[in-house]
Write an enzyme that holds these catalytic residues in place. Structure first.
Site, mmCIF file in Angstrom:
data_model
loop_
_atom_site.group_PDB
_atom_site.id
_atom_site.type_symbol
_atom_site.label_atom_id
_atom_site.label_comp_id
_atom_site.label_asym_id
_atom_site.label_seq_id
_atom_site.Cartn_x
_atom_site.Cartn_y
_atom_site.Cartn_z
ATOM 1 N N CYS A 69 -82.529 -3.476 -7.111
ATOM 2 C CA CYS A 69 -83.523 -4.057 -6.263
ATOM 3 C C CYS A 69 -84.880 -4.515 -7.280
ATOM 4 O O CYS A 69 -84.337 -5.400 -7.825
ATOM 5 C CB CYS A 69 -84.099 -2.914 -5.440
ATOM 6 S SG CYS A 69 -84.763 -3.646 -3.943
ATOM 7 N N HIS A 112 -78.890 -0.220 -2.861
ATOM 8 C CA HIS A 112 -79.331 0.879 -3.203
ATOM 9 C C HIS A 112 -78.166 2.008 -2.503
ATOM 10 O O HIS A 112 -77.369 1.636 -1.698
ATOM 11 C CB HIS A 112 -80.666 1.170 -2.126
ATOM 12 C CG HIS A 112 -81.764 0.604 -2.533
ATOM 13 N ND1 HIS A 112 -82.435 1.222 -3.714
ATOM 14 C CD2 HIS A 112 -82.469 -0.279 -2.044
ATOM 15 C CE1 HIS A 112 -83.438 0.427 -3.992
ATOM 16 N NE2 HIS A 112 -83.560 -0.336 -2.867
#
Length: 489
Positions: free
Chosen positions: A333, A430
């Site tokens: 991310c 994630h």
């Protein structure tokens, strides 16, 4: 229907409120009750995507799992995600509505109580019990006006409270009795019991302590609850957990940068569970270990600010040296965004408007935009083709030549990027390491032996069952649940 509700507040942060609520959720679920967790207001950069397409604090997602429920935004209607020292992103019912300074939010939050009570009513309409978790310290009387997190909510909803103190910190009698002494009398009337958590040694040695607390507060003192040694096997919510002493692990080092605004750090938990792996959290002032096989740059709540943080601590030089020496790097991310050539924030979404030079190890560029992507994803690893599950939770679009070598595929669409030699990788996914087969294959490609029998998700559920058993063994749960008060849905 009318649910029964009970709230767990703490004398301070990190006293074990989240874990107590998770254990009670599993205990009630094991008894056949429909139960839901609820936290009116949370502050955390460790968040989870919900079944209804929003985001809530990671602890409430774990508590939902303990309750054997899919997480939904009603379980945490207000989430504050710190972006800088004095301000946070404001998430209401799973969606970002603004970024505010602390002072601006204190003036704004009075408008959020209807959202909080509506979410609570939704859960009460569908469950036998709603277990509510407070935030921080119940005795912060300086923040009491327009409070959503603790007594402000408890008073508005008419929910009784169990106050938890952490004996491991010392001074637990003073912190518990002192809370009763300083809070408003109408708030104090909601305190139905106290609970002493994280006890070490012979519990009978605290018999006099329990008696004194009960005498001085006028309510029962429950426990003490001994320290739950397997707590580290469960995803942590609070960044304070990262400051605890690091546990010894295997011989193979995976280094993780302790960013100033680190987010979603539970991505690392499946790696910590591998017996042959030692996850080393590299803190400010420390160099990245030369022995590391993999360097992970985790998620960040403010990518450009954390790029400055990386450079300020010399980690950019360490990463470049690690790559020259043949090492591997994975950015997740915000970490993925940092690995590119530039990160631009033209609208000032995460801080000051502008553009920052990235670390330059992936040929990609990122532009931060206001649209936040929140999705649970079923994906496939681009190298092995193995399935992996995860979620997207980010603001920003990343483009560039290295995306033609994706990290994976989501619904057939390329996701993430890899360098030409494959040693630098970036992804927005994630939670990817919870996929056991993918994790084993990924580690094997780095020359790291993984446990062929480790089932990470099953291990979390086993630990939740053990936590419920722990509370059943050391508390009179019948008496505790009897404190819950019916609330109209």
């Amino acid at each position: 229907m009318t649910a029964r509700a009970l709230m767990v507040m703490g004398t301070g942060s990190d006293v074990g409120k989240s874990l107590i609520v998770a254990g009670l959720c599993r205990a009630l679920a094991n008894r056949g009750f429909r139960v839901a967790p609820f936290k009116p207001q949370n502050m955390s950069n460790n968040a989870a995507v919900t079944a209804d397409g929003g985001e809530i604090g990671r602890a409430q997602a774990l508590q939902a799992r303990a309750a054997r429920k899919a997480p939904v935004t009603a379980m945490n209607p207000v989430l504050l995600k710190p972006e800088r020292e004095t301000g946070s992103q404001i998430v209401v019912r799973g969606r970002r509505v603004a970024s505010m300074s602390a002072r601006e939010y204190f003036a704004f939050r009075e408008h959020l109580m209807p959202d909080v009570l509506a979410a609570f009513s939704e859960l009460a309409a569908e469950n036998d019990f709603v277990l509510v978790e407070g935030a921080g310290s119940a005795s912060e009387i300086n923040l009491r006006e327009n409070d959503l997190a603790n007594f402000g909510f408890a008073r508005a909803a008419g929910v009784p409270v169990v106050l938890v103190g952490d004996i491991h910190r010392g001074g637990v009698i003073a912190s518990v009795v002192g809370t009763f002494a300083v809070v408003d009398p109408e708030d104090r009337a909601l305190l139905a019991a106290t609970l002493i958590n994280k006890f070490h040694g012979d519990p009978s040695l605290f018999d006099d302590g329990r008696r004194l607390i009960a005498e001085k507060t006028g309510v029962p003192c429950l426990g003490p609850v001994p320290h739950f040694s397997d707590a580290g096997r469960l995803p942590a919510e609070d960044v304070l957990a990262l400051d605890a002493p690091q546990q010894a692990g295997g011989e193979t080092v995976i280094a993780v940068l302790r960013l100033g605004r680190i987010a979603n750090f539970d991505d690392l938990d499946p790696l910590r569970a591998e017996p042959g792996v030692r996850v080393v959290l590299v803190t400010p002032g420390e160099a990245i270990p030369r022995a590391a096989k993999l360097v992970v740059i985790p998620g960040s709540k403010a990518t450009r600010a954390d790029l400055d943080f990386v450079r300020a601590h010399g980690w950019d030089v360490d990463i470049a040296a690690h790559i020259r020496a043949g090492g591997h790097v994975l950015g997740i991310c915000g970490g993925y965004q940092m690995l590119g050539r530039t990160v631009a924030d033209p609208a000032g979404i995460e801080g000051a408007r502008g553009e920052s030079a990235g670390l330059g190890h992936l040929d990609v560029e990122t532009v931060i935009d206001p649209h936040k992507q929140l999705r649970v994803e079923a994906a496939r690893d681009a190298v092995s083709g193995l399935p992996l599950s995860g979620y997207h939770m980010h603001m920003g679009v990343t483009r560039g030549d290295d995306t033609q070598r994706p990290f994976g595929f989501v619904a057939g669409v390329p996701e993430g990027a890899r360098s030409a030699d494959g040693r630098v990788m970036g992804t927005y996914l994630h939670g990817l390491f919870a996929a056991d087969d993918f994790r084993r294959d990924f580690l094997a490609r780095l020359g790291i032996a993984a446990d062929p029998l480790l089932d990470y998700d099953a291990g979390v559920d086993t630990t939740l069952d053990a936590l419920a058993d722990h509370l059943e063994a050391h508390l009179d749960l019948d008496a505790l649940f009897a404190l819950a008060r019916p609330v109209a849905s």
